[in-house]
Design a protein around this motif. Structure first.
Motif, short mmCIF file in Angstrom:
data_model
loop_
_atom_site.label_atom_id
_atom_site.label_comp_id
_atom_site.label_asym_id
_atom_site.label_seq_id
_atom_site.Cartn_x
_atom_site.Cartn_y
_atom_site.Cartn_z
N VAL A 393 -37.15 -31.85 -23.72
CA VAL A 393 -37.22 -31.56 -25.16
C VAL A 393 -37.95 -32.70 -25.86
O VAL A 393 -38.13 -33.78 -25.30
N GLY A 394 -38.33 -32.45 -27.08
CA GLY A 394 -39.02 -33.46 -27.87
C GLY A 394 -39.90 -32.80 -28.91
O GLY A 394 -40.20 -31.60 -28.82
N PRO A 395 -40.35 -33.55 -29.91
CA PRO A 395 -41.20 -32.98 -30.96
C PRO A 395 -42.58 -32.64 -30.43
O PRO A 395 -42.98 -33.05 -29.34
N SER A 396 -43.33 -31.88 -31.21
CA SER A 396 -44.70 -31.54 -30.83
C SER A 396 -45.53 -32.82 -30.70
O SER A 396 -45.46 -33.70 -31.55
N VAL A 564 -35.32 -36.33 -23.00
CA VAL A 564 -35.79 -36.36 -24.39
C VAL A 564 -37.01 -37.27 -24.45
O VAL A 564 -36.89 -38.49 -24.30
N LEU A 565 -38.17 -36.70 -24.67
CA LEU A 565 -39.38 -37.50 -24.80
C LEU A 565 -39.52 -37.94 -26.24
O LEU A 565 -39.68 -37.13 -27.15
N ASP A 566 -39.46 -39.23 -26.44
CA ASP A 566 -39.47 -39.79 -27.80
C ASP A 566 -40.10 -41.17 -27.80
O ASP A 566 -39.54 -42.13 -28.34
N GLY A 567 -41.26 -41.31 -27.14
CA GLY A 567 -41.95 -42.60 -27.12
C GLY A 567 -41.11 -43.66 -26.46
O GLY A 567 -40.61 -43.49 -25.33
N GLU A 568 -40.91 -44.79 -27.14
CA GLU A 568 -40.13 -45.90 -26.58
C GLU A 568 -38.64 -45.56 -26.50
O GLU A 568 -37.89 -46.24 -25.81
N ARG A 569 -38.21 -44.53 -27.24
CA ARG A 569 -36.79 -44.16 -27.24
C ARG A 569 -36.51 -42.98 -26.32
O ARG A 569 -35.53 -42.26 -26.51
N THR A 570 -37.38 -42.75 -25.34
CA THR A 570 -37.16 -41.68 -24.37
C THR A 570 -35.83 -41.90 -23.66
O THR A 570 -35.48 -43.02 -23.29
N ALA A 571 -35.09 -40.80 -23.49
CA ALA A 571 -33.77 -40.90 -22.87
C ALA A 571 -33.55 -39.72 -21.95
O ALA A 571 -34.16 -38.66 -22.12
N GLN A 577 -23.92 -36.59 -23.21
CA GLN A 577 -24.33 -37.99 -23.32
C GLN A 577 -25.41 -38.18 -24.39
O GLN A 577 -25.36 -39.10 -25.21
N LEU A 578 -26.38 -37.29 -24.40
CA LEU A 578 -27.51 -37.47 -25.31
C LEU A 578 -27.13 -37.23 -26.76
O LEU A 578 -27.75 -37.79 -27.67
N LEU A 579 -26.12 -36.41 -27.00
CA LEU A 579 -25.68 -36.21 -28.38
C LEU A 579 -25.24 -37.53 -29.02
O LEU A 579 -25.43 -37.75 -30.22
N SER A 582 -28.92 -40.34 -28.22
CA SER A 582 -30.28 -40.08 -28.70
C SER A 582 -30.24 -39.43 -30.08
O SER A 582 -29.91 -38.25 -30.21
N PRO A 583 -30.59 -40.18 -31.12
CA PRO A 583 -30.61 -39.59 -32.48
C PRO A 583 -31.56 -38.41 -32.57
O PRO A 583 -31.27 -37.43 -33.27
N LEU A 584 -32.69 -38.48 -31.88
CA LEU A 584 -33.63 -37.37 -31.93
C LEU A 584 -33.02 -36.12 -31.33
O LEU A 584 -33.14 -35.02 -31.89
N TYR A 585 -32.35 -36.25 -30.19
CA TYR A 585 -31.74 -35.09 -29.56
C TYR A 585 -30.66 -34.49 -30.47
O TYR A 585 -30.58 -33.27 -30.62
N ALA A 586 -29.86 -35.34 -31.08
CA ALA A 586 -28.84 -34.85 -32.00
C ALA A 586 -29.47 -34.10 -33.17
O ALA A 586 -28.96 -33.05 -33.59
N ASP A 587 -30.60 -34.62 -33.67
CA ASP A 587 -31.29 -33.93 -34.76
C ASP A 587 -31.84 -32.58 -34.30
O ASP A 587 -31.74 -31.58 -35.02
N LEU A 588 -32.43 -32.55 -33.10
CA LEU A 588 -32.97 -31.30 -32.59
C LEU A 588 -31.87 -30.25 -32.42
O LEU A 588 -32.04 -29.09 -32.80
N VAL A 589 -30.75 -30.67 -31.85
CA VAL A 589 -29.63 -29.74 -31.67
C VAL A 589 -29.13 -29.25 -33.03
O VAL A 589 -28.85 -28.07 -33.23
N GLY A 590 -29.04 -30.17 -33.99
CA GLY A 590 -28.60 -29.79 -35.33
C GLY A 590 -29.53 -28.78 -35.97
O GLY A 590 -29.08 -27.79 -36.57
N HIS A 591 -30.84 -28.98 -35.84
CA HIS A 591 -31.80 -28.03 -36.42
C HIS A 591 -31.74 -26.70 -35.70
O HIS A 591 -31.85 -25.64 -36.32
N TRP A 592 -31.58 -26.72 -34.36
CA TRP A 592 -31.45 -25.47 -33.60
C TRP A 592 -30.24 -24.68 -34.09
O TRP A 592 -30.31 -23.49 -34.33
#
Length: 598
Positions: A393-396, A564-571, A577-579, A582-592
């Motif tokens: 997962v990850g942003p465009s 989670v592909l997120d540049g230097e914050r890839t996890a 665990q990622l919830l 990884s703030p990005l993963y939590a945001d993606l799940v929240g938006h989904w």
């Protein structure tokens, strides 16, 4: 590249083209002169009909000269008919050579490290090249004829009466001199319009390609504002072009009537002095009304629209046909990062090996699209044992599709190490990769042929029972039955298939294949959640290494591990665990969840 550089490329491009097609160019020039004979002779024949015929009391001779004028018009039509095929021999090869030049330039620029947006490249290869073809064709038909006719009209006017030519030529030259600066302004504004068009095309293409990520990340308002700004810029550029073109039209309209006005003012004195006969006056008026004025208006209008547009488009194309300069290599130091250059894949003479297992391992892998470009993937380490299941997962733009391309061996990492069964991907036998690794992109392809042909493509020896079993496993059996079975035609010979139906065909094709690694790059995005789950579970159940670029949160929930592909914050880790990590993963799940995406 400076503004003068594209013009030099334009000239070289056309000069080389004309040299190569010299015969057609000479033929066009010769037939054009013959086509303009009526423009040269019209005023002379009218003057002769009056002075030597009707006014001299010899009507038969007057009709003779008028008959010659009619014959000249018929001659012109015959010359135009003869000329037309020669125009085609110049226009059509030009389009082919432009496409070749633009495509070759894109390859050279990419090899040199330059990057182009996909939308801009598409605009050049489609809209702009076709625009050049249409404009050159129009200019050869219209501007060529108008220019030669205008020149011949002035030659005829000078031959008829030198004093008339002396008083009418200056206004025409003044009009042309005043129009030249206006045409330059119009060209600058046309270039701005094309830049705005390319920027809008590129931005819209990127937005629509990543629309699901835009919605998932809650970036709709920001993206909409950006597109609105580009649309506004394009609208303003189009309006500026229209204003300048309208001003030019008004200027030329006034200038084209000025020679006739000057002639009418000078006619009484010239007639009284005997410097001009009545026939010559009518002949000169004929030249100005039917020759000079309309030709001048049309010629400037054509050059101000088609000509300026052609120069502008060629300037844009010239930038893409000229190979980009390579960025000088510098020795990496403490403040200069090493350049990430994708490694070459081995050729047929390279030493290759077949891995003993499909285990995938990435150690500090980086990849960038060209020298000096920002890395899309940077320092990624990941182990994928045979039979593992991973969701990405990850942003465009985060590198999800790039990762699947690397795992499929379609590109080699710029730095780091990617191995398959312990063998570096650049040394893996190509035939082994094609057999053991299958990548299904978002836009699935259905070949023209039968359903059987499509499902057997990756496994030509598969039995019909195997094909039907794989179709059943991924949820495509109902589609096969509806189409009429394995012998049913699909593709151009069959009924139209929806995007989801094409994805089902591609999934069944991959399932029946002997591939031990399957990469689904949003390959189920057009299916409903239940169909997507069925397909993913079918691949997981056959022990295949499965990598899924997620379209829905449900894909992440089904996988034992999520990347989670997120540049230097890839996890990487489990969903739980990622919830927390990884703030990005939590945001993606929240938006989904907020969007109701299963």
């Amino acid at each position: 590249m400076s503004e003068s550089a594209p013009r030099r490329v334009d000239r070289r491009l056309f000069a080389g083209f004309l040299r190569q097609h010299r015969g057609a160019a000479v033929a066009v020039a010769g037939w054009s002169l013959l086509e303009a004979v009526p423009a040269l002779a019209s005023g002379l024949l009218v003057a002769a009909a009056l002075d030597r015929g009707f006014l001299a009391g010899r009507p038969a001779e007057g009709f003779f000269w008028i008959g010659l004028l009619g014959a000249a018009m018929v001659f012109r039509a015959l010359m135009t008919r003869t000329l037309t095929p020669w125009l085609g021999r110049l226009v059509e090869p030009l389009r082919d050579e432009l496409v070749t030049a633009v495509a070759a330039g894109a390859v050279h620029r990419a090899a040199a490290g330059a990057r182009d947006t996909a939308g801009a490249g598409v605009a050049r290869l489609t809209v702009q090249v076709e625009t050049v073809r249409a404009l050159v064709s129009a200019l050869l038909r219209s501007a060529r004829q108008l220019g030669v006719s205008l020149l011949m009209a002035f030659v005829g006017l000078a031959a008829l009466s030198a004093p008339v030519a002396a008083v009418t030529l200056p206004p025409v030259l003044l009009t042309l001199l005043l129009c030249v600066p206006r045409l330059r302004v119009l060209a600058r504004r046309q270039r701005r319009q094309l830049r705005a068009e390319e920027a809008l095309t590129a931005a819209a293409g990127e937005t629509f390609d990543g629309i699901r990520d835009v919605v998932a990340c809650g970036a709709r308002d920001r993206v909409a504002d950006d597109l609105s700004a580009r649309i506004t810029d394009h609208r303003d550029a189009v309006r500026a072009v229209a204003r300048t073109a309208s001003a030019n039209t008004l200027l030329v309209s006034l200038g084209s009537h000025l020679p006739l006005l000057v002639l009418l003012l000078a006619a009484p004195r010239l007639l009284d002095r005997g410097a001009l006969s009545v026939g010559e006056l009518l002949g000169a008026t004929s030249y100005l009304i039917s020759g000079v004025a309309p030709a001048l208006r049309s010629l400037v209008a054509v050059l101000g629209s088609w000509g300026v547009q052609l120069a502008t488009v060629l300037g844009r194309l010239s930038r893409s046909t000229a190979p980009a300069r390579r960025v000088p290599e510098r020795t990496p130091g403490p403040d200069i990062p090493a350049r990430r250059v994708p490694a070459r894949t081995p050729g047929p003479d390279a030493s290759t090996r077949s891995p003993r297992s499909p285990d995938l391992s990435l150690v500090n892998v980086g990849y960038a699209y060209g020298p000096g470009a920002a890395p899309v993937i940077d320092g990624l380490s990941l182990d994928l044992p045979a039979g593992s299941h991973l969701t990405v997962v990850g942003p465009s733009g985060a590198g999800k599709s790039t990762l699947t391309t690397l795992l499929a061996g379609l590109a080699a990492p710029g730095n780091g190490r990617l191995t398959v069964g312990g063998v570096p991907v650049t040394e893996v036998d190509r035939a082994w990769l094609h057999r053991e690794v299958t990548l299904i992109p978002q836009e699935a392809y259905v070949f023209t042929g039968t359903v059987r042909d499509n499902l057997r493509y990756l496994h030509p020896r598969a039995r019909d029972t195997d094909l039907l079993a794989s179709a059943e496993a991924v949820g495509a059996r109902a589609l096969v039955d509806r189409l009429g079975g394995l012998d049913a035609p699909v593709g151009l010979d069959g009924p139209p298939l929806s995007s989801g139906e094409r994805q089902l065909v591609a999934l069944a094709r991959a399932h029946v294949s002997p591939a031990s690694v399957v990469l689904l790059d949003e390959a189920c995005c057009h299916l409903d959640p239940a169909a997507e789950e069925r397909a993913e579970r079918a691949f997981a159940a056959r022990g295949t290494t499965l990598v899924v670029v997620a379209h829905r949160i449900s894909s992440a929930l089904r996988a034992p591990r999520v990347l989670v592909l997120d540049g230097e914050r890839t996890a990487i880790g489990t969903h739980a665990q990622l919830l927390g990590e990884s703030p990005l993963y939590a945001d993606l799940v929240g938006h989904w969840v907020a969007a109701g995406t299963p």
